[in-house]
Design a protein around this motif. Structure first.
Motif, PDB file in Angstrom:
ATOM      1  N   ASP A   1      -1.728   9.454   8.450  1.00  0.00           N
ATOM      2  CA  ASP A   1      -2.299   8.104   8.350  1.00  0.00           C
ATOM      3  C   ASP A   1      -1.380   7.167   7.561  1.00  0.00           C
ATOM      4  O   ASP A   1      -1.217   6.004   7.914  1.00  0.00           O
ATOM      5  CB  ASP A   1      -3.677   8.160   7.678  1.00  0.00           C
ATOM      6  CG  ASP A   1      -4.687   8.938   8.509  1.00  0.00           C
ATOM      7  OD1 ASP A   1      -4.606   8.857   9.753  1.00  0.00           O
ATOM      8  OD2 ASP A   1      -5.528   9.645   7.922  1.00  0.00           O
ATOM      9  N   ALA A   2      -0.821   7.674   6.492  1.00  0.00           N
ATOM     10  CA  ALA A   2       0.021   6.831   5.642  1.00  0.00           C
ATOM     11  C   ALA A   2       1.275   7.569   5.201  1.00  0.00           C
ATOM     12  O   ALA A   2       1.230   8.762   4.893  1.00  0.00           O
ATOM     13  CB  ALA A   2      -0.755   6.366   4.412  1.00  0.00           C
ATOM     14  N   VAL A   3       2.371   6.837   5.186  1.00  0.00           N
ATOM     15  CA  VAL A   3       3.657   7.351   4.722  1.00  0.00           C
ATOM     16  C   VAL A   3       4.007   6.608   3.441  1.00  0.00           C
ATOM     17  O   VAL A   3       3.925   5.380   3.396  1.00  0.00           O
ATOM     18  CB  VAL A   3       4.734   7.091   5.803  1.00  0.00           C
ATOM     19  CG1 VAL A   3       6.125   7.159   5.220  1.00  0.00           C
ATOM     20  CG2 VAL A   3       4.591   8.049   6.953  1.00  0.00           C
ATOM     21  N   VAL A   4       4.362   7.332   2.400  1.00  0.00           N
ATOM     22  CA  VAL A   4       4.757   6.688   1.145  1.00  0.00           C
ATOM     23  C   VAL A   4       6.270   6.434   1.170  1.00  0.00           C
ATOM     24  O   VAL A   4       7.045   7.296   1.574  1.00  0.00           O
ATOM     25  CB  VAL A   4       4.354   7.543  -0.067  1.00  0.00           C
ATOM     26  CG1 VAL A   4       4.901   6.952  -1.370  1.00  0.00           C
ATOM     27  CG2 VAL A   4       2.827   7.663  -0.138  1.00  0.00           C
ATOM     28  N   ASN A   5       6.637   5.236   0.761  1.00  0.00           N
ATOM     29  CA  ASN A   5       8.040   4.838   0.707  1.00  0.00           C
ATOM     30  C   ASN A   5       8.508   4.784  -0.740  1.00  0.00           C
ATOM     31  O   ASN A   5       7.859   4.160  -1.579  1.00  0.00           O
ATOM     32  CB  ASN A   5       8.197   3.443   1.347  1.00  0.00           C
ATOM     33  CG  ASN A   5       9.632   2.950   1.325  1.00  0.00           C
ATOM     34  OD1 ASN A   5      10.550   3.749   1.183  1.00  0.00           O
ATOM     35  ND2 ASN A   5       9.823   1.649   1.475  1.00  0.00           N
TER      36      ASN A   5
ATOM     37  N   VAL B   1      -4.336   3.883  -3.516  1.00  0.00           N
ATOM     38  CA  VAL B   1      -4.216   2.933  -2.406  1.00  0.00           C
ATOM     39  C   VAL B   1      -4.645   3.615  -1.099  1.00  0.00           C
ATOM     40  O   VAL B   1      -5.381   3.049  -0.294  1.00  0.00           O
ATOM     41  CB  VAL B   1      -2.771   2.382  -2.309  1.00  0.00           C
ATOM     42  CG1 VAL B   1      -2.560   1.606  -1.016  1.00  0.00           C
ATOM     43  CG2 VAL B   1      -2.463   1.494  -3.517  1.00  0.00           C
ATOM     44  N   ALA B   2      -4.213   4.853  -0.906  1.00  0.00           N
ATOM     45  CA  ALA B   2      -4.569   5.602   0.311  1.00  0.00           C
ATOM     46  C   ALA B   2      -6.085   5.772   0.417  1.00  0.00           C
ATOM     47  O   ALA B   2      -6.674   5.588   1.488  1.00  0.00           O
ATOM     48  CB  ALA B   2      -3.883   6.967   0.304  1.00  0.00           C
ATOM     49  N   ASP B   3      -6.716   6.098  -0.689  1.00  0.00           N
ATOM     50  CA  ASP B   3      -8.185   6.229  -0.698  1.00  0.00           C
ATOM     51  C   ASP B   3      -8.831   4.905  -0.329  1.00  0.00           C
ATOM     52  O   ASP B   3      -9.795   4.867   0.438  1.00  0.00           O
ATOM     53  CB  ASP B   3      -8.676   6.660  -2.091  1.00  0.00           C
ATOM     54  CG  ASP B   3      -8.609   8.173  -2.291  1.00  0.00           C
ATOM     55  OD1 ASP B   3      -8.326   8.897  -1.316  1.00  0.00           O
ATOM     56  OD2 ASP B   3      -8.843   8.621  -3.434  1.00  0.00           O
ATOM     57  N   GLY B   4      -8.309   3.819  -0.849  1.00  0.00           N
ATOM     58  CA  GLY B   4      -8.848   2.490  -0.548  1.00  0.00           C
ATOM     59  C   GLY B   4      -8.749   2.142   0.928  1.00  0.00           C
ATOM     60  O   GLY B   4      -9.604   1.433   1.475  1.00  0.00           O
ATOM     61  N   LEU B   5      -7.721   2.648   1.577  1.00  0.00           N
ATOM     62  CA  LEU B   5      -7.527   2.393   3.009  1.00  0.00           C
ATOM     63  C   LEU B   5      -8.367   3.334   3.871  1.00  0.00           C
ATOM     64  O   LEU B   5      -8.522   3.110   5.066  1.00  0.00           O
ATOM     65  CB  LEU B   5      -6.049   2.597   3.377  1.00  0.00           C
ATOM     66  CG  LEU B   5      -5.040   1.626   2.767  1.00  0.00           C
ATOM     67  CD1 LEU B   5      -3.624   2.163   2.928  1.00  0.00           C
ATOM     68  CD2 LEU B   5      -5.160   0.252   3.418  1.00  0.00           C
ATOM     69  N   GLY B   6      -8.832   4.410   3.277  1.00  0.00           N
ATOM     70  CA  GLY B   6      -9.536   5.437   4.049  1.00  0.00           C
ATOM     71  C   GLY B   6      -8.585   6.413   4.726  1.00  0.00           C
ATOM     72  O   GLY B   6      -8.959   7.086   5.691  1.00  0.00           O
ATOM     73  N   ALA B   7      -7.350   6.511   4.236  1.00  0.00           N
ATOM     74  CA  ALA B   7      -6.378   7.447   4.811  1.00  0.00           C
ATOM     75  C   ALA B   7      -6.775   8.880   4.465  1.00  0.00           C
ATOM     76  O   ALA B   7      -7.160   9.159   3.334  1.00  0.00           O
ATOM     77  CB  ALA B   7      -4.982   7.153   4.275  1.00  0.00           C
ATOM     78  N   GLU B   8      -6.669   9.760   5.440  1.00  0.00           N
ATOM     79  CA  GLU B   8      -6.997  11.175   5.187  1.00  0.00           C
ATOM     80  C   GLU B   8      -5.755  12.024   4.996  1.00  0.00           C
ATOM     81  O   GLU B   8      -5.799  13.053   4.341  1.00  0.00           O
ATOM     82  CB  GLU B   8      -7.826  11.725   6.342  1.00  0.00           C
ATOM     83  CG  GLU B   8      -9.166  11.018   6.433  1.00  0.00           C
ATOM     84  CD  GLU B   8     -10.194  11.834   7.168  1.00  0.00           C
ATOM     85  OE1 GLU B   8      -9.793  12.700   7.973  1.00  0.00           O
ATOM     86  OE2 GLU B   8     -11.383  11.588   6.935  1.00  0.00           O
TER      87      GLU B   8
END
Ligand code: ADP
Length: 172
Positions: A17-21, A107-114
């Motif tokens: 869902d999300a990639v950290v940069n 931030v990921a939790d806020g977006l709903g990323a799993e």
């Protein structure tokens, strides 16, 4: 509880869902994983970063903080940019490095990323010794209390992968 996984590979190819940069505070691109993410994700990511600079982060994103943008053409939905501390042997900046992981997960939790993929923040151009960076990273994620189901460390190269694996085994 967040499950921690390790893979050797290229973070830009991850189906998450999300990639950290591992960005720099300008948010306007750089080398290493930052360059790879912008190259592969295309210009939409930079456009979002410029908007952030023009609004919330006029002076840049402070070290240890995190902010999300689109992921452009990457398989992921979001890129979460975080700024690691530059390694300086005479200063203990480990709390700032741990903060990168905690804040990215918040931030990921806020977006709903799993599912979230992390690089070894600060362990490239910013000079952090990999074993120390791995210890800080794995501890910060394990203790984060995040809702994210999987935090996947994507290590570029066999040596970095092996060091992360050994630290993970040692930490139990
Ligand atoms: P920093 O400036 O925070 O040190 P770098 O991008 O220079 O960030 O390096 C962070 C880590 O990311 C290093 O271990 C580097 O080898 C790794 N890296 C570089 N490109 C990629 C990629 N495409 N996927 C995953 N990791 C990468």
């Amino acid at each position: 509880m967040t499950r921690i996984t390790l893979v050797q590979g290229d973070i830009t190819e991850q189906q998450v869902d999300a990639v950290v940069n591992a960005a720099n505070s300008s948010l306007l691109g750089g080398g290493g994983v930052d360059g790879a993410i912008h190259r592969r994700g295309g210009p939409e990511i930079l456009a979002d970063c410029r908007r952030l600079r023009a609004s919330r982060y006029g002076k840049g994103l402070p070290t240890g903080q995190a902010v999300a943008t689109t992921a452009g053409r990457l398989p992921a939905r979001w890129v979460i940019h975080t700024v690691g501390p530059v390694y300086r042997p005479e200063v203990d900046n480990s709390a700032l490095l741990a903060s990168c992981y905690r804040e990215s997960l918040r931030v990921a939790d806020g977006l709903g990323a799993e599912t979230v993929a992390f690089p070894a923040v600060s362990a490239g151009i910013y000079g952090w010794p990999v074993e120390d960076a791995a210890r800080i990273a794995l501890t910060a994620v394990a203790e984060s209390g995040a809702a994210v189901a999987e935090a996947r460390f994507v290590l570029f190269g066999a040596e970095t992968f092996e060091i992360f694996r050994e630290v993970m085994v040692a930490q139990g």
